[in-house]
Scaffold this motif. Structure first.
Motif, PDB file in Angstrom:
ATOM      1  N   VAL A 150     -44.970 -94.430  10.290  1.00  0.00           N
ATOM      2  CA  VAL A 150     -46.059 -93.509  10.019  1.00  0.00           C
ATOM      3  C   VAL A 150     -47.502 -93.616  11.072  1.00  0.00           C
ATOM      4  N   ILE A 151     -47.633 -94.983  11.233  1.00  0.00           N
ATOM      5  CA  ILE A 151     -48.863 -95.513  12.033  1.00  0.00           C
ATOM      6  C   ILE A 151     -48.695 -95.277  13.629  1.00  0.00           C
ATOM      7  N   THR A 152     -47.307 -95.541  13.932  1.00  0.00           N
ATOM      8  CA  THR A 152     -47.200 -95.622  15.373  1.00  0.00           C
ATOM      9  C   THR A 152     -46.094 -94.404  16.104  1.00  0.00           C
ATOM     10  N   LYS A 153     -45.500 -93.646  15.079  1.00  0.00           N
ATOM     11  CA  LYS A 153     -44.859 -92.392  15.197  1.00  0.00           C
ATOM     12  C   LYS A 153     -43.480 -92.998  16.120  1.00  0.00           C
ATOM     13  N   LYS A 154     -42.991 -94.198  15.743  1.00  0.00           N
ATOM     14  CA  LYS A 154     -41.974 -94.893  16.256  1.00  0.00           C
ATOM     15  C   LYS A 154     -40.885 -95.450  15.178  1.00  0.00           C
ATOM     16  N   LEU A 155     -39.654 -95.052  15.441  1.00  0.00           N
ATOM     17  CA  LEU A 155     -38.722 -95.596  14.525  1.00  0.00           C
ATOM     18  C   LEU A 155     -38.132 -97.082  15.058  1.00  0.00           C
ATOM     19  N   TYR A 156     -38.149 -97.912  13.880  1.00  0.00           N
ATOM     20  CA  TYR A 156     -38.124 -99.314  14.179  1.00  0.00           C
ATOM     21  C   TYR A 156     -36.596 -99.863  13.699  1.00  0.00           C
ATOM     22  N   ASP A 157     -36.122-100.821  14.212  1.00  0.00           N
ATOM     23  CA  ASP A 157     -35.061-101.606  13.941  1.00  0.00           C
ATOM     24  C   ASP A 157     -35.353-102.738  12.991  1.00  0.00           C
ATOM     25  N   ARG A 158     -35.082-102.625  11.579  1.00  0.00           N
ATOM     26  CA  ARG A 158     -35.312-103.568  10.686  1.00  0.00           C
ATOM     27  C   ARG A 158     -34.820-104.987  10.820  1.00  0.00           C
TER      28      ARG A 158
END
Length: 243
Positions: A150-158
């Motif tokens: 939400v904060i960075t608008k990026k999808l992350y690899d958990r």
């Protein structure tokens, strides 16, 4: 390091504590889950998470601190480790809200729950639980909760975040036994709203007052400068920040 991955569990902390009773676990045995039905925060607060979107993990550490007086050193080491790991992913506005909430700007993105077990010989084993909001987008009636996406608008690899956190945690947990002051310096420099006039509320009486966060002492108490120039100390759940 041993990694146990689960789909659904009531609590990764409870699972790991039960496993430690049955087995002689090696230090840094890690449990992760895709969903958790009974996640807990400090003092029994509920942690709600969306399945498959966040990082839910618990870590077992044997002989985690040198003695009972150094228990908050472990809190410091874990909180700083998470911040240092997230800095590698360029998460902005990272701070630690006393005692150990992980913040990005004014939003909570993570929480830590540390449960210690003092053995008969005086040694201390710990289970460190972390809930980190990674890719969840909807937080319903929780306006102060957010996630990395939400904060960075990026999808992350958990998994990448998990590995980074564990690397930093192993390094800093060792450092906390040898030179904890370095970690304390980092923790205090990252303290949320430190040095800024703000409103507080006493949990028991509901009384609101103004103060300025000065520091956190070795017992883990928050030190607040009041309007009459006195310093008041508060334990966890004795005072709430109104921000």
């Amino acid at each position: 390091m041993k990694l146990i991955k689960l789909n659904a569990i009531d609590s990764t902390n409870d699972y790991l504590k039960q496993l430690a009773v049955k087995e002689d676990l090696q230090s840094f045995t890690v449990v992760t889950a895709e969903s958790q039905t009974k996640g807990r925060g400090q003092m029994g607060a509920v942690w709600v998470t969306e399945e498959g979107k966040n990082l839910i993990m618990s870590v077992f550490i044997k002989n985690s601190v040198k003695d009972i007086t150094a228990v908050f050193d472990l809190n410091i080491a874990v909180a700083v480790s998470i911040i240092e790991a997230l800095q590698q992913f360029e998460i902005p506005g990272l701070r630690i809200k006393w005692p150990n909430d992980i913040m990005s700007y004014n939003f909570k993105v993570g929480g830590i729950l540390i449960e210690n077990n003092i053995k008969a010989d005086g040694s201390i084993n710990s289970v460190i639980g972390l809930g980190l909001n990674v890719n969840q987008l909807d937080f319903g009636p929780l306006p102060k909760a957010s996630s990395l996406q939400v904060i960075t608008k990026k999808l992350y690899d958990r998994d990448a975040i998990l590995n980074s956190i564990l690397f930093e945690m192993q390094k800093n947990c060792a450092l906390s036994k040898n030179n904890p002051q370095l970690l304390w310096d980092s923790y205090l420099s990252l303290l949320f709203k430190k040095g800024i006039p703000m409103a507080f509320r006493k949990e028991i009486t509901g009384h609101d007052f103004m103060g300025i966060i000065q520091s956190v002492n070795k017992e883990g108490e928050l030190e607040v400068l009041l309007e009459d120039d006195t310093i008041e100390k508060y334990r966890v759940k004795e005072v709430q920040m109104l921000y």
